[in-house]
Write a protein that holds these residues in place. Structure first.
Motif, PDB file in Angstrom:
ATOM      1  N   PRO A 174       7.089  -1.283  -7.833  1.00  0.00           N
ATOM      2  CA  PRO A 174       6.428  -2.214  -6.913  1.00  0.00           C
ATOM      3  C   PRO A 174       6.637  -3.658  -7.342  1.00  0.00           C
ATOM      4  N   THR A 175       6.593  -4.562  -6.370  1.00  0.00           N
ATOM      5  CA  THR A 175       6.694  -5.990  -6.675  1.00  0.00           C
ATOM      6  C   THR A 175       5.311  -6.633  -6.503  1.00  0.00           C
ATOM      7  N   ASP A 176       5.020  -7.192  -5.334  1.00  0.00           N
ATOM      8  CA  ASP A 176       3.702  -7.799  -5.118  1.00  0.00           C
ATOM      9  C   ASP A 176       2.858  -7.020  -4.121  1.00  0.00           C
ATOM     10  N   THR A 177       3.402  -5.911  -3.569  1.00  0.00           N
ATOM     11  CA  THR A 177       2.754  -5.205  -2.474  1.00  0.00           C
ATOM     12  C   THR A 177       2.651  -3.716  -2.755  1.00  0.00           C
ATOM     13  N   LEU A 178       1.483  -3.156  -2.442  1.00  0.00           N
ATOM     14  CA  LEU A 178       1.259  -1.713  -2.527  1.00  0.00           C
ATOM     15  C   LEU A 178       1.135  -1.178  -1.106  1.00  0.00           C
ATOM     16  N   LEU A 179       1.979  -0.207  -0.763  1.00  0.00           N
ATOM     17  CA  LEU A 179       1.971   0.407   0.558  1.00  0.00           C
ATOM     18  C   LEU A 179       1.325   1.776   0.492  1.00  0.00           C
ATOM     19  N   PRO A 180       0.810   2.284   1.604  1.00  0.00           N
ATOM     20  CA  PRO A 180       0.300   3.662   1.617  1.00  0.00           C
ATOM     21  C   PRO A 180       1.389   4.634   1.163  1.00  0.00           C
ATOM     22  N   GLY A 181       1.022   5.519   0.264  1.00  0.00           N
ATOM     23  CA  GLY A 181       1.998   6.447  -0.308  1.00  0.00           C
ATOM     24  C   GLY A 181       2.547   6.001  -1.643  1.00  0.00           C
ATOM     25  N   MET A 182       2.381   4.714  -1.984  1.00  0.00           N
ATOM     26  CA  MET A 182       2.806   4.221  -3.286  1.00  0.00           C
ATOM     27  C   MET A 182       1.722   4.504  -4.316  1.00  0.00           C
ATOM     28  N   PHE A 276      -1.972   2.552  12.959  1.00  0.00           N
ATOM     29  CA  PHE A 276      -1.649   1.395  12.140  1.00  0.00           C
ATOM     30  C   PHE A 276      -1.581   1.739  10.652  1.00  0.00           C
ATOM     31  N   SER A 277      -1.690   3.026  10.303  1.00  0.00           N
ATOM     32  CA  SER A 277      -1.757   3.404   8.886  1.00  0.00           C
ATOM     33  C   SER A 277      -0.530   2.945   8.116  1.00  0.00           C
ATOM     34  N   VAL A 278       0.644   2.911   8.744  1.00  0.00           N
ATOM     35  CA  VAL A 278       1.856   2.504   8.048  1.00  0.00           C
ATOM     36  C   VAL A 278       1.919   0.986   7.885  1.00  0.00           C
ATOM     37  N   LEU A 279       1.109   0.227   8.643  1.00  0.00           N
ATOM     38  CA  LEU A 279       1.139  -1.233   8.560  1.00  0.00           C
ATOM     39  C   LEU A 279       0.141  -1.794   7.557  1.00  0.00           C
ATOM     40  N   ILE A 280      -0.729  -0.942   7.028  1.00  0.00           N
ATOM     41  CA  ILE A 280      -1.700  -1.391   6.035  1.00  0.00           C
ATOM     42  C   ILE A 280      -0.985  -1.656   4.716  1.00  0.00           C
ATOM     43  N   ARG A 281      -1.359  -2.729   4.051  1.00  0.00           N
ATOM     44  CA  ARG A 281      -0.743  -3.034   2.757  1.00  0.00           C
ATOM     45  C   ARG A 281      -1.734  -3.785   1.886  1.00  0.00           C
ATOM     46  N   MET A 282      -1.591  -3.627   0.577  1.00  0.00           N
ATOM     47  CA  MET A 282      -2.364  -4.391  -0.401  1.00  0.00           C
ATOM     48  C   MET A 282      -1.387  -5.319  -1.119  1.00  0.00           C
ATOM     49  N   LYS A 283      -1.792  -6.567  -1.271  1.00  0.00           N
ATOM     50  CA  LYS A 283      -0.887  -7.568  -1.827  1.00  0.00           C
ATOM     51  C   LYS A 283      -1.632  -8.494  -2.771  1.00  0.00           C
ATOM     52  N   ILE A 284      -0.979  -8.867  -3.871  1.00  0.00           N
ATOM     53  CA  ILE A 284      -1.491  -9.915  -4.751  1.00  0.00           C
ATOM     54  C   ILE A 284      -0.736 -11.189  -4.390  1.00  0.00           C
ATOM     55  N   ASN A 291      -5.312  -9.082  -1.312  1.00  0.00           N
ATOM     56  CA  ASN A 291      -5.536  -8.944   0.124  1.00  0.00           C
ATOM     57  C   ASN A 291      -5.192  -7.539   0.591  1.00  0.00           C
ATOM     58  N   ILE A 292      -6.014  -7.004   1.468  1.00  0.00           N
ATOM     59  CA  ILE A 292      -5.663  -5.816   2.222  1.00  0.00           C
ATOM     60  C   ILE A 292      -5.439  -6.268   3.653  1.00  0.00           C
ATOM     61  N   SER A 293      -4.244  -6.013   4.184  1.00  0.00           N
ATOM     62  CA  SER A 293      -3.865  -6.564   5.473  1.00  0.00           C
ATOM     63  C   SER A 293      -3.200  -5.502   6.330  1.00  0.00           C
ATOM     64  N   ALA A 294      -3.186  -5.754   7.632  1.00  0.00           N
ATOM     65  CA  ALA A 294      -2.326  -5.037   8.568  1.00  0.00           C
ATOM     66  C   ALA A 294      -1.457  -6.128   9.184  1.00  0.00           C
ATOM     67  N   TRP A 295      -1.634  -6.455  10.425  1.00  0.00           N
ATOM     68  CA  TRP A 295      -0.964  -7.629  10.975  1.00  0.00           C
ATOM     69  C   TRP A 295      -1.781  -8.891  10.729  1.00  0.00           C
ATOM     70  N   THR A 296      -2.996  -8.718  10.217  1.00  0.00           N
ATOM     71  CA  THR A 296      -3.838  -9.833   9.813  1.00  0.00           C
ATOM     72  C   THR A 296      -4.641  -9.400   8.598  1.00  0.00           C
ATOM     73  N   THR A 297      -5.192 -10.342   7.852  1.00  0.00           N
ATOM     74  CA  THR A 297      -5.949 -10.015   6.646  1.00  0.00           C
ATOM     75  C   THR A 297      -7.262  -9.333   7.018  1.00  0.00           C
ATOM     76  N   LEU A 298      -7.522  -8.173   6.400  1.00  0.00           N
ATOM     77  CA  LEU A 298      -8.736  -7.413   6.643  1.00  0.00           C
ATOM     78  C   LEU A 298      -9.756  -7.622   5.533  1.00  0.00           C
ATOM     79  N   TYR A 299      -9.271  -7.826   4.311  1.00  0.00           N
ATOM     80  CA  TYR A 299     -10.160  -7.983   3.158  1.00  0.00           C
ATOM     81  C   TYR A 299      -9.434  -8.806   2.110  1.00  0.00           C
ATOM     82  N   SER A 300     -10.169  -9.690   1.452  1.00  0.00           N
ATOM     83  CA  SER A 300      -9.555 -10.529   0.436  1.00  0.00           C
ATOM     84  C   SER A 300     -10.579 -10.826  -0.652  1.00  0.00           C
ATOM     85  N   GLU A 301     -10.121 -10.834  -1.901  1.00  0.00           N
ATOM     86  CA  GLU A 301     -10.974 -11.221  -3.016  1.00  0.00           C
ATOM     87  C   GLU A 301     -10.141 -11.955  -4.059  1.00  0.00           C
TER      88      GLU A 301
END
Length: 471
Positions: A174-182, A276-284, A291-301
């Protein structure tokens, strides 16, 4: 992103709730003309600027791109192919950008390695996979023994066609993003632990200053680091499976899980079902946010400064229940003298006890519900609630304890956490992982605080047990 080239029209089916289209112009920050191809790379047919590999369902694409403006550096990466905003989820050559893209090639070699080379033949990036097979004739597709395929999950998979064994896959790097299934590796007997590492800035994919991963000393909490300094700490895991709040715009929830496979422990996340399950991603991000995002940010800390690691100092906590989150001292504590002279909502030096504890069994405990427990705890295995309380009460150095009774098969079913010294990085509010913590205080034989804490913990255990039973 700038549009310096139109992609070849491609017929892609995307979830109707997001958008419906047969063809689209992909907005890229690149001067490279992108032409659609199939979903695999084979020996003798390298990928060059102007070509992409598209997953079967059209969700992901792999090819050359440039995030910089003006165009100076180019990279090979994977991005979402069918959403309007150009969003990269994986980069191969983060630390070795391409400066002359017209002569670069991304190829599957005879030694079963994916390799990125410049026009002079210099290797900029390679998978360094162990060669398992020989390819007798790279130009004869009938004799091809390996292929690299871009899966519908966004995973670039290098596999043997002889036995379908995976030789290498981007999900393991992984680089900066975690995808479902990773899977983000938290513990392993031989392999190094993994972290998500941010971009350097919005236009530079090279490794940046922030990273995200598990506490290297235990598996009970996750951190965002700024270099080697903690920047944000997650609540301690309450369970092997954390279910987020139901999101109306997704018609689903998002989960985060700890998993165990042989000698490896890893974390994963995703959505149970949904278009949209394939579009969900977690990113630093390069700003140090998770951030947890799809086409827009859903959660951020972290949401605000008060959530940054240790912001309130020792023996103080960030109260997220206030309209404006602020730092507060624990009961029986007061701001240090230096803090009293400032009218600030943060206690950089924290708080101190008004009266020092005396080592005797008359000390009682005060319960703090809905708290993110402090960092630097001592993990005591296989203790009952009463044994955990006695462990702290009988230890003059122990200043607080917390208890959980969980069942995961990965983490000890009973969890007794003890603290000695000062309590750092606490928060009060509604977040996953909130629990009660009992802080030792002066008392004259009163056990009322312990009784209250035990009753509240039993209620919480019953609530969690009920939730798990209903899943």
């Amino acid at each position: 992103m700038e549009d310096n080239g139109n992609s070849t029209a491609c017929c892609v089916k995307l979830a109707d709730a997001l958008m419906s289209m047969a063809c689209m112009d992909l907005q890229l920050q690149s001067s490279i003309h992108l032409c659609a191809s199939d979903n695999r790379l084979v020996p003798g047919k390298p990928l060059s600027p102007g070509s992409t590999i598209i997953s079967d369902d059209g969700t992901f694409a792999l090819g050359f791109f440039s995030p910089s403006n003006p165009k100076k550096h180019y990279y090979v990466g994977i991005w979402y192919n069918n959403i309007p905003k150009f969003t990269v989820v994986w980069v191969a050559n983060r630390a070795a950008p391409i400066t002359v893209p017209s002569s670069a090639v991304f190829t599957l070699t005879r030694s079963s390695n994916l390799t990125l080379s410049d026009g002079n033949g210099h290797v900029l990036w390679t998978t360094m996979a162990k060669s398992r097979i020989s390819i007798s004739s790279p130009r004869n597709t009938k004799n091809i023994s390996t292929e690299a395929m871009l899966d519908n999950t966004g995973n670039l998979i290098l596999r043997s066609l002889a036995d379908n064994a995976i030789i290498w896959q981007s999900f393991d790097h992984p680089t900066d993003t975690l995808l479902p299934g990773m899977n983000l590796r938290l513990s392993h007997n031989t392999h190094p632990l993994q972290r998500l590492i941010s971009w350097k800035d919005i236009r530079d994919p090279s490794p940046g200053p922030f990273s995200y991963g598990a506490d290297p000393n235990n598996l009970l909490q996750r951190f965002i680091w700024h270099g080697s300094v903690p920047h944000r700490r997650s609540p301690v895991w309450n369970n092997y499976l954390l279910i987020g709040k139901y999101m109306n715009n997704l018609n689903s929830t998002i989960y985060m899980a700890i998993n165990h496979d042989s000698d490896e422990v890893y974390m994963s996340f995703g959505m149970p079902t949904g278009p949209f399950s394939v579009l969900i991603r977690m990113k630093i991000t390069y700003l140090g946010k998770s951030n947890i995002s799809a086409w827009t940010t859903l959660y951020s800390e972290p949401v605000h400064d008060c959530n940054i690691y240790g912001y309130c100092g020792p023996n103080s906590y960030c109260d997220n229940t206030d309209a404006v989150p602020a730092c507060k001292c624990l009961d029986g504590f007061e701001p240090r003298e230096e803090e009293r002279r400032t009218n600030n909502r943060s206690f950089l030096l924290g708080c101190r006890r008004r009266k020092a504890l005396r080592c005797h069994h008359g000390n009682s405990f005060l319960t703090y519900p809905s708290m993110k427990v402090p960092d630097n705890f001592i993990y005591i295995h296989k203790r009952s609630f009463d044994e955990c309380m006695v462990e702290c009460r009988s230890n003059c150095s122990c200043v607080a304890y917390a208890y959980s009774n969980i069942s995961s098969g990965i983490i000890d079913d009973t969890r007794c956490l003890l603290w000695t010294g000062e309590l750092i990085d606490m928060e009060k509010g509604t977040m996953d992982g909130d629990k009660e913590i009992a802080v030792k205080r002066l008392g004259k034989g009163s056990a009322q605080g312990v009784v209250e804490f035990k009753n509240e913990m039993l209620q919480e255990i019953q609530r969690l047990t009920g939730q798990q039973g209903s899943r």
